[in-house]
Design a protein around this motif. Structure first.
Motif, short mmCIF file in Angstrom:
data_model
loop_
_atom_site.label_atom_id
_atom_site.label_comp_id
_atom_site.label_asym_id
_atom_site.label_seq_id
_atom_site.Cartn_x
_atom_site.Cartn_y
_atom_site.Cartn_z
N GLY A 1 0.78 -1.23 0.00
CA GLY A 1 0.00 0.00 0.00
C GLY A 1 0.81 1.28 0.00
O GLY A 1 0.26 2.36 -0.24
N PHE A 2 2.10 1.21 0.27
CA PHE A 2 2.94 2.41 0.33
C PHE A 2 3.56 2.71 -1.04
O PHE A 2 3.79 1.80 -1.85
N ASP A 3 3.84 4.00 -1.26
CA ASP A 3 4.49 4.43 -2.51
C ASP A 3 5.97 4.73 -2.31
O ASP A 3 6.68 4.99 -3.29
N GLY A 4 6.42 4.75 -1.07
CA GLY A 4 7.82 5.03 -0.81
C GLY A 4 8.10 5.00 0.69
O GLY A 4 7.20 4.86 1.51
N VAL A 5 9.38 5.13 1.02
CA VAL A 5 9.79 5.15 2.42
C VAL A 5 10.69 6.35 2.65
O VAL A 5 11.33 6.86 1.72
N PHE A 6 10.74 6.81 3.90
CA PHE A 6 11.60 7.94 4.25
C PHE A 6 12.17 7.65 5.63
O PHE A 6 11.44 7.34 6.57
N GLY A 7 13.49 7.78 5.75
CA GLY A 7 14.16 7.39 6.97
C GLY A 7 14.09 8.43 8.08
O GLY A 7 13.93 9.63 7.84
N LYS A 8 14.20 7.95 9.31
CA LYS A 8 14.31 8.79 10.49
C LYS A 8 15.66 8.54 11.12
O LYS A 8 16.15 7.40 11.10
N PRO A 9 16.29 9.57 11.70
CA PRO A 9 15.80 10.95 11.86
C PRO A 9 15.67 11.66 10.51
O PRO A 9 16.38 11.33 9.56
N ILE A 10 14.76 12.62 10.47
CA ILE A 10 14.42 13.30 9.23
C ILE A 10 15.56 14.21 8.78
O ILE A 10 16.07 15.03 9.56
N ASN A 11 15.95 14.06 7.53
CA ASN A 11 16.89 14.99 6.90
C ASN A 11 16.06 16.09 6.23
O ASN A 11 15.38 15.83 5.23
N PRO A 12 16.06 17.32 6.76
CA PRO A 12 15.18 18.37 6.23
C PRO A 12 15.35 18.61 4.73
O PRO A 12 14.35 18.78 4.02
#
Length: 395
Positions: A360-371
């Protein structure tokens, strides 16, 4: 000669005086709960109803206000005044009748005895509470994790999971997942000894009450300072959630500025991550709606189309992956257009890495957030945005 004729039986209700109520010793052990403990309440309601009916009869069936010190027109009906006020001040219930104006207080009763559960249920229902029942500690633990209550009454001795294990496991979970709210838990038992009661308090119970429980005691619990404190916190949270939903339904025709502004949904329970995401989104002219659990995220996903959705894998009680899986299932049966740009926020994910996406997801983004990386992602969403995503066609 034998007596002949018809025999009639009559039942005459008797209203006890208030002094008799105070001496009422009926307990929740009884299967047949009598309303004697609440006669004063019912009597007051009846007197108020009769008073209003009398006033209406004097004015030809239309209840009217008497002239006030300001010289109000006595011929202006109460309903007319209410309409005039409603034209000036709108409330969530006025805009959307499906949004309740107030929250109903709720109690969780955990006891393996059906008689006890039904007795307490009837008593608290008469006091205006909504009652949820659980027949063992494990079932009660699952219910309490799903939502907080104004009060919890828990038996000591139960099958599957007893009251001591229940409160110990819940307090450990509460410290990790719901630390801002202390759930008021009252232990109840007919067989617990003094050492058992002391152990219950050490495990996390706030109070102990022996069974049978008089109706007067249950009323005192509902009015206690601890329960009132829980109710106030839950009322505040309810109002915040209500206003968010109200504001999202205030206008059916958005302004030009609203149509041009992109909106994202953030489901994250880390204040630091939320702060970074909001700052980045607002710097690009986006507006952000923030929730901290999967149930709220699922509700908002169904309400509208979003330009971007960022859901954490650590939200609870419904996880990000489960939330999106349920949404995709609902979407397939209720929508024509697919919601795009749903991203998973995870501790060990990289936005540029080649990895298998959760369903169901279109992508991933890692934490901690890189602004900077997040700003680049927002720019890419804006560039590839399909103008049709603003209007989802509902089947």
């Amino acid at each position: 000669s034998p007596v002949t004729g018809s025999i009639f039986w009559f039942s005459i209700p008797i209203v006890l005086p208030s002094s008799a109520q105070e001496n009422d010793t009926m307990s929740v052990e009884s299967e047949d709960m009598s309303p004697q403990g609440f006669n004063e309440m019912d009597l007051n309601s009846t007197e108020q109803m009769l008073s209003q009916t009398s006033i209406g009869a004097k004015n030809g069936g239309n209840v009217r206000e008497a002239a006030g010190p300001e010289g109000d027109d006595p011929d202006v009906s109460r309903s007319t005044k209410k309409r005039a006020i409603g034209e000036c001040v709108a409330t969530p219930s006025d805009v959307n009748p499906k949004i309740p104006a107030t929250r109903t207080k709720c109690v969780l009763v955990i006891d393996d005895s059906l008689t006890i559960r039904k007795g307490i249920d009837k008593a608290f229902t008469r006091l205006g509470f909504e009652v949820t029942q659980a027949e063992n500690g494990l079932e009660g633990l699952q219910m309490l994790k799903s939502k907080p209550y104004d009060a919890v009454l828990c038996d000591f001795l139960m099958p599957v999971m007893d009251g001591l294990d229940f409160v110990q496991q819940y307090r450990a979970w509460e410290a990790a997942h719901r630390s801002s709210f202390h759930q008021h838990i009252i232990g109840i038992s007919a067989h617990a000894t003094g050492s058992d009661a002391e152990m219950g308090l050490k495990r996390g119970m706030d109070k102990y009450i022996g069974k049978p429980i008089p109706l007067k005691t249950l009323k005192e619990i509902s009015l206690s300072e601890e329960v009132q404190e829980c109710s106030n916190k839950l009322d505040e949270e309810f109002q915040r959630a209500n206003v968010d939903q109200w504001q999202s339904n205030l206008s059916t025709v958005p302004s030009i500025e609203q149509r041009s502004s992109r909106v994202c949904l953030v489901a994250e329970n880390s204040p630091e991550v939320v702060k970074t995401l909001i700052q980045c989104a607002e710097s690009r002219g986006w507006r952000a709606s923030v929730v901290t659990d999967g149930e709220d995220a699922l509700r908002l996903l169904k309400m509208r189309a979003w330009h971007g959705i960022f859901i954490s894998d650590s939200i609870y009680p419904l996880t990000g992956a489960s939330c999106v899986a349920r949404f995709r299932e609902w979407e397939g049966m209720n929508r024509v257009s697919r919601q795009n740009n749903i991203y998973l926020l995870g501790e060990n994910h990289n936005a540029s890495a080649n990895c298998i996406l959760p369903h169901g997801f279109d992508g991933v983004f890692g934490k901690p957030i890189n602004p900077q990386l997040f700003l680049d992602l927002l720019n890419n969403i804006a560039l590839t945005e399909n103008s049709e995503t603003e209007h989802i066609v509902v089947r």
